[in-house]
Design a protein around this motif. Structure first.
Motif, PDB file in Angstrom:
ATOM      1  N   MET A  60     127.228 -28.400   2.820  1.00 40.73           N
ATOM      2  CA  MET A  60     125.968 -27.808   3.254  1.00 40.73           C
ATOM      3  C   MET A  60     126.133 -26.980   4.527  1.00 40.73           C
ATOM      4  O   MET A  60     125.551 -25.903   4.643  1.00 40.73           O
ATOM      5  CB  MET A  60     124.918 -28.883   3.484  1.00 40.73           C
ATOM      6  N   GLU A  65     121.676 -24.565   4.250  1.00 41.71           N
ATOM      7  CA  GLU A  65     120.601 -25.443   3.776  1.00 41.71           C
ATOM      8  C   GLU A  65     119.696 -24.747   2.775  1.00 41.71           C
ATOM      9  O   GLU A  65     119.197 -25.368   1.825  1.00 41.71           O
ATOM     10  CB  GLU A  65     119.797 -25.933   4.976  1.00 41.71           C
ATOM     11  N   ASP A  66     119.467 -23.443   2.935  1.00 42.66           N
ATOM     12  CA  ASP A  66     118.618 -22.710   1.991  1.00 42.66           C
ATOM     13  C   ASP A  66     119.210 -22.721   0.591  1.00 42.66           C
ATOM     14  O   ASP A  66     118.482 -22.849  -0.404  1.00 42.66           O
ATOM     15  CB  ASP A  66     118.409 -21.257   2.450  1.00 42.66           C
ATOM     16  N   PHE A  68     121.130 -25.111  -0.665  1.00 38.71           N
ATOM     17  CA  PHE A  68     120.911 -26.471  -1.171  1.00 38.71           C
ATOM     18  C   PHE A  68     119.476 -26.643  -1.654  1.00 38.71           C
ATOM     19  O   PHE A  68     119.233 -27.168  -2.732  1.00 38.71           O
ATOM     20  CB  PHE A  68     121.224 -27.499  -0.070  1.00 38.71           C
ATOM     21  N   ARG A  69     118.523 -26.206  -0.848  1.00 38.10           N
ATOM     22  CA  ARG A  69     117.110 -26.338  -1.237  1.00 38.10           C
ATOM     23  C   ARG A  69     116.803 -25.538  -2.493  1.00 38.10           C
ATOM     24  O   ARG A  69     116.007 -25.959  -3.332  1.00 38.10           O
ATOM     25  CB  ARG A  69     116.214 -25.891  -0.098  1.00 38.10           C
ATOM     26  N   GLY A  70     117.431 -24.370  -2.623  1.00 34.14           N
ATOM     27  CA  GLY A  70     117.229 -23.535  -3.803  1.00 34.14           C
ATOM     28  C   GLY A  70     117.690 -24.212  -5.082  1.00 34.14           C
ATOM     29  O   GLY A  70     117.186 -23.922  -6.167  1.00 34.14           O
ATOM     30  N   GLY A  72     117.317 -27.402  -5.493  1.00 32.31           N
ATOM     31  CA  GLY A  72     116.476 -28.591  -5.645  1.00 32.31           C
ATOM     32  C   GLY A  72     117.142 -29.862  -5.167  1.00 32.31           C
ATOM     33  O   GLY A  72     116.724 -30.960  -5.544  1.00 32.31           O
ATOM     34  N   ARG A  74     117.843 -32.883  -2.807  1.00 30.80           N
ATOM     35  CA  ARG A  74     117.017 -33.595  -1.850  1.00 30.80           C
ATOM     36  C   ARG A  74     117.835 -34.511  -0.954  1.00 30.80           C
ATOM     37  O   ARG A  74     117.319 -35.023   0.037  1.00 30.80           O
ATOM     38  CB  ARG A  74     115.958 -34.409  -2.575  1.00 30.80           C
ATOM     39  N   GLN A  75     119.083 -34.780  -1.328  1.00 27.46           N
ATOM     40  CA  GLN A  75     119.896 -35.679  -0.517  1.00 27.46           C
ATOM     41  C   GLN A  75     121.371 -35.383  -0.714  1.00 27.46           C
ATOM     42  O   GLN A  75     121.774 -34.789  -1.710  1.00 27.46           O
ATOM     43  CB  GLN A  75     119.606 -37.139  -0.853  1.00 27.46           C
TER      44      GLN A  75
END
Length: 108
Positions: A60, A65-66, A68-70, A72, A74-75
């Protein structure tokens, strides 16, 4: 088991396209579960079930981080199994070597 590292989203996409049976380890440095998963993956790599499977490490702190969020996520850690470029399963959290082998047998 061949280990690859993605430092950009393009590296990630290229690995998905190049490896029909791929485990993707989404991790970060300050994550105790990620370090434990590394040990499980090392043990799994010695298992005959790992033959023909590639491992892609996605950190990450490097890809962002963007990204990773893209996806989905969460952990961390999260282990995803890709067959022919499509996600077949996602295993959040620490996984034991037998859990990894079982998921590979079932999905890849």
């Amino acid at each position: 088991m061949q280990t690859l590292h993605a430092s950009t989203p393009d590296d990630y996409a290229a690995a998905l396209a190049a490896h029909p049976r791929l485990l993707v380890d989404y991790y970060k440095d300050d994550c105790p579960g990620c370090k434990m998963l590394d040990m499980s993956l090392a043990k799994f790599a010695a298992d005959p079930a790992s033959e023909g499977v590639a491992l892609l490490k996605v950190k990450m702190e490097i890809v962002g981080e963007d990204f990773f969020r893209g996806l989905g996520l969460r952990q961390t850690p999260t282990l995803a199994l890709f067959k022919d470029g499509s996600e077949a399963a996602r295993l959040p959290g620490f996984q034991t070597p037998p859990q990894i082998a079982g998921a590979v047998a079932q999905h890849l």
